[in-house]
Write a protein that holds these residues in place. Structure first.
Motif, PDB file in Angstrom:
ATOM      1  N   PRO A  11      -4.285 -10.760  -7.886  1.00  0.00           N
ATOM      2  CA  PRO A  11      -5.504 -10.630  -7.079  1.00  0.00           C
ATOM      3  C   PRO A  11      -5.529 -11.499  -5.825  1.00  0.00           C
ATOM      4  N   LYS A  12      -4.946 -12.707  -5.875  1.00  0.00           N
ATOM      5  CA  LYS A  12      -4.952 -13.584  -4.699  1.00  0.00           C
ATOM      6  C   LYS A  12      -4.090 -13.040  -3.576  1.00  0.00           C
ATOM      7  N   SER A  13      -3.004 -12.356  -3.920  1.00  0.00           N
ATOM      8  CA  SER A  13      -2.113 -11.787  -2.899  1.00  0.00           C
ATOM      9  C   SER A  13      -2.636 -10.477  -2.336  1.00  0.00           C
ATOM     10  N   LEU A  14      -3.452  -9.780  -3.115  1.00  0.00           N
ATOM     11  CA  LEU A  14      -3.884  -8.434  -2.735  1.00  0.00           C
ATOM     12  C   LEU A  14      -4.563  -8.395  -1.369  1.00  0.00           C
ATOM     13  N   ILE A  15      -5.361  -9.382  -1.039  1.00  0.00           N
ATOM     14  CA  ILE A  15      -6.056  -9.349   0.256  1.00  0.00           C
ATOM     15  C   ILE A  15      -5.072  -9.422   1.428  1.00  0.00           C
ATOM     16  N   TYR A  16      -3.878  -9.946   1.206  1.00  0.00           N
ATOM     17  CA  TYR A  16      -2.885 -10.067   2.271  1.00  0.00           C
ATOM     18  C   TYR A  16      -1.944  -8.864   2.353  1.00  0.00           C
ATOM     19  N   VAL A  17      -1.805  -8.114   1.255  1.00  0.00           N
ATOM     20  CA  VAL A  17      -0.851  -7.002   1.241  1.00  0.00           C
ATOM     21  C   VAL A  17      -1.518  -5.629   1.096  1.00  0.00           C
ATOM     22  N   ASN A  18      -2.822  -5.596   1.010  1.00  0.00           N
ATOM     23  CA  ASN A  18      -3.530  -4.329   0.885  1.00  0.00           C
ATOM     24  C   ASN A  18      -3.233  -3.432   2.085  1.00  0.00           C
ATOM     25  N   GLY A  19      -2.818  -2.217   1.814  1.00  0.00           N
ATOM     26  CA  GLY A  19      -2.510  -1.268   2.876  1.00  0.00           C
ATOM     27  C   GLY A  19      -1.066  -1.322   3.344  1.00  0.00           C
ATOM     28  N   GLY A  50       0.846  -8.816 -15.948  1.00  0.00           N
ATOM     29  CA  GLY A  50      -0.002  -9.955 -16.253  1.00  0.00           C
ATOM     30  C   GLY A  50      -1.424  -9.495 -16.476  1.00  0.00           C
ATOM     31  N   ASP A  51      -2.221 -10.339 -17.100  1.00  0.00           N
ATOM     32  CA  ASP A  51      -3.605  -9.975 -17.417  1.00  0.00           C
ATOM     33  C   ASP A  51      -4.430  -9.641 -16.176  1.00  0.00           C
ATOM     34  N   ASP A  52      -4.181 -10.339 -15.061  1.00  0.00           N
ATOM     35  CA  ASP A  52      -4.974 -10.149 -13.855  1.00  0.00           C
ATOM     36  C   ASP A  52      -4.340  -9.194 -12.845  1.00  0.00           C
ATOM     37  N   ASP A  53      -3.134  -8.702 -13.124  1.00  0.00           N
ATOM     38  CA  ASP A  53      -2.437  -7.862 -12.150  1.00  0.00           C
ATOM     39  C   ASP A  53      -3.210  -6.598 -11.807  1.00  0.00           C
ATOM     40  N   VAL A  54      -3.139  -6.224 -10.548  1.00  0.00           N
ATOM     41  CA  VAL A  54      -3.652  -4.944 -10.093  1.00  0.00           C
ATOM     42  C   VAL A  54      -2.436  -4.027 -10.009  1.00  0.00           C
ATOM     43  N   LEU A  55      -2.511  -2.852 -10.609  1.00  0.00           N
ATOM     44  CA  LEU A  55      -1.381  -1.934 -10.655  1.00  0.00           C
ATOM     45  C   LEU A  55      -1.607  -0.752  -9.734  1.00  0.00           C
ATOM     46  N   PHE A  56      -0.536  -0.384  -9.027  1.00  0.00           N
ATOM     47  CA  PHE A  56      -0.507   0.819  -8.207  1.00  0.00           C
ATOM     48  C   PHE A  56       0.703   1.617  -8.653  1.00  0.00           C
ATOM     49  N   VAL A  57       0.604   2.919  -8.646  1.00  0.00           N
ATOM     50  CA  VAL A  57       1.759   3.763  -8.917  1.00  0.00           C
ATOM     51  C   VAL A  57       1.988   4.610  -7.680  1.00  0.00           C
ATOM     52  N   CYS A  58       3.194   4.496  -7.131  1.00  0.00           N
ATOM     53  CA  CYS A  58       3.544   5.248  -5.926  1.00  0.00           C
ATOM     54  C   CYS A  58       4.839   5.998  -6.187  1.00  0.00           C
ATOM     55  N   LYS A  59       4.759   7.303  -6.199  1.00  0.00           N
ATOM     56  CA  LYS A  59       5.931   8.162  -6.389  1.00  0.00           C
ATOM     57  C   LYS A  59       6.696   7.800  -7.657  1.00  0.00           C
ATOM     58  N   GLY A  60       5.968   7.441  -8.704  1.00  0.00           N
ATOM     59  CA  GLY A  60       6.582   7.130  -9.980  1.00  0.00           C
ATOM     60  C   GLY A  60       6.975   5.679 -10.178  1.00  0.00           C
ATOM     61  N   VAL A  61       6.792   4.830  -9.177  1.00  0.00           N
ATOM     62  CA  VAL A  61       7.133   3.411  -9.284  1.00  0.00           C
ATOM     63  C   VAL A  61       5.850   2.601  -9.415  1.00  0.00           C
ATOM     64  N   THR A  62       5.826   1.702 -10.400  1.00  0.00           N
ATOM     65  CA  THR A  62       4.678   0.830 -10.595  1.00  0.00           C
ATOM     66  C   THR A  62       4.842  -0.419  -9.741  1.00  0.00           C
ATOM     67  N   VAL A  63       3.815  -0.717  -8.959  1.00  0.00           N
ATOM     68  CA  VAL A  63       3.770  -1.918  -8.132  1.00  0.00           C
ATOM     69  C   VAL A  63       2.642  -2.785  -8.667  1.00  0.00           C
ATOM     70  N   LEU A  64       2.952  -4.055  -8.941  1.00  0.00           N
ATOM     71  CA  LEU A  64       1.974  -4.992  -9.485  1.00  0.00           C
ATOM     72  C   LEU A  64       1.686  -6.060  -8.445  1.00  0.00           C
ATOM     73  N   VAL A  65       0.409  -6.420  -8.320  1.00  0.00           N
ATOM     74  CA  VAL A  65       0.001  -7.436  -7.349  1.00  0.00           C
ATOM     75  C   VAL A  65      -1.026  -8.346  -8.002  1.00  0.00           C
ATOM     76  N   ARG A 114       6.841  -6.494  -8.738  1.00  0.00           N
ATOM     77  CA  ARG A 114       5.698  -7.335  -8.388  1.00  0.00           C
ATOM     78  C   ARG A 114       5.824  -7.738  -6.914  1.00  0.00           C
ATOM     79  N   VAL A 115       4.747  -7.544  -6.170  1.00  0.00           N
ATOM     80  CA  VAL A 115       4.679  -7.929  -4.763  1.00  0.00           C
ATOM     81  C   VAL A 115       3.615  -9.002  -4.636  1.00  0.00           C
ATOM     82  N   GLY A 116       3.949 -10.076  -3.941  1.00  0.00           N
ATOM     83  CA  GLY A 116       2.989 -11.149  -3.745  1.00  0.00           C
ATOM     84  C   GLY A 116       3.298 -11.937  -2.488  1.00  0.00           C
TER      85      GLY A 116
END
Length: 107
Positions: free
Chosen positions: A66-74, A49-64, A27-29
């Protein structure tokens, strides 16, 4: 929208989860902290979590959350060793300022 990991970060997360014996990913936040306003927070998680946004990068799941996503997107997450120090390095294109100690950032 995405968060990516370098090969070093992928290996570190996979090794840690294997040693831990459980977990679905990282989880990144962000949280309010420090002299520049925000600091990163990382944790290994066992379930999304229910609201988590999930990314999969090279086989690793990263969860963020929604409030943190605008700061860590990209952002690209790296894991580096420099001398006796090692740890995650955040390559975040959204950062406009950082404090002198490198513990916090502003956007």
């Amino acid at each position: 929208m995405a968060i990516t990991l370098t090969e070093n970060a992928v290996k570190h997360v996979q090794n840690f989860l294997a040693k831990r014996g459980k977990g679905i990913g990282l989880r990144v936040g962000v949280r309010t902290s420090g002299c520049s306003g925000m600091a990163y927070k990382l944790e290994f998680v066992d379930e999304a979590g229910d609201d988590d946004v999930l990314f999969v990068c090279k086989g690793v799941t990263v969860l963020v959350d929604p409030k943190s996503l605008i700061y860590v997107n990209g952002m690209e997450l790296d894991y580096t060793r420099e001398g006796l120090n090692e740890g995650f390095k955040f390559n975040n294109p959204n950062v406009k300022s950082e404090c002198g100690c490198g513990e916090s950032f502003g956007v």
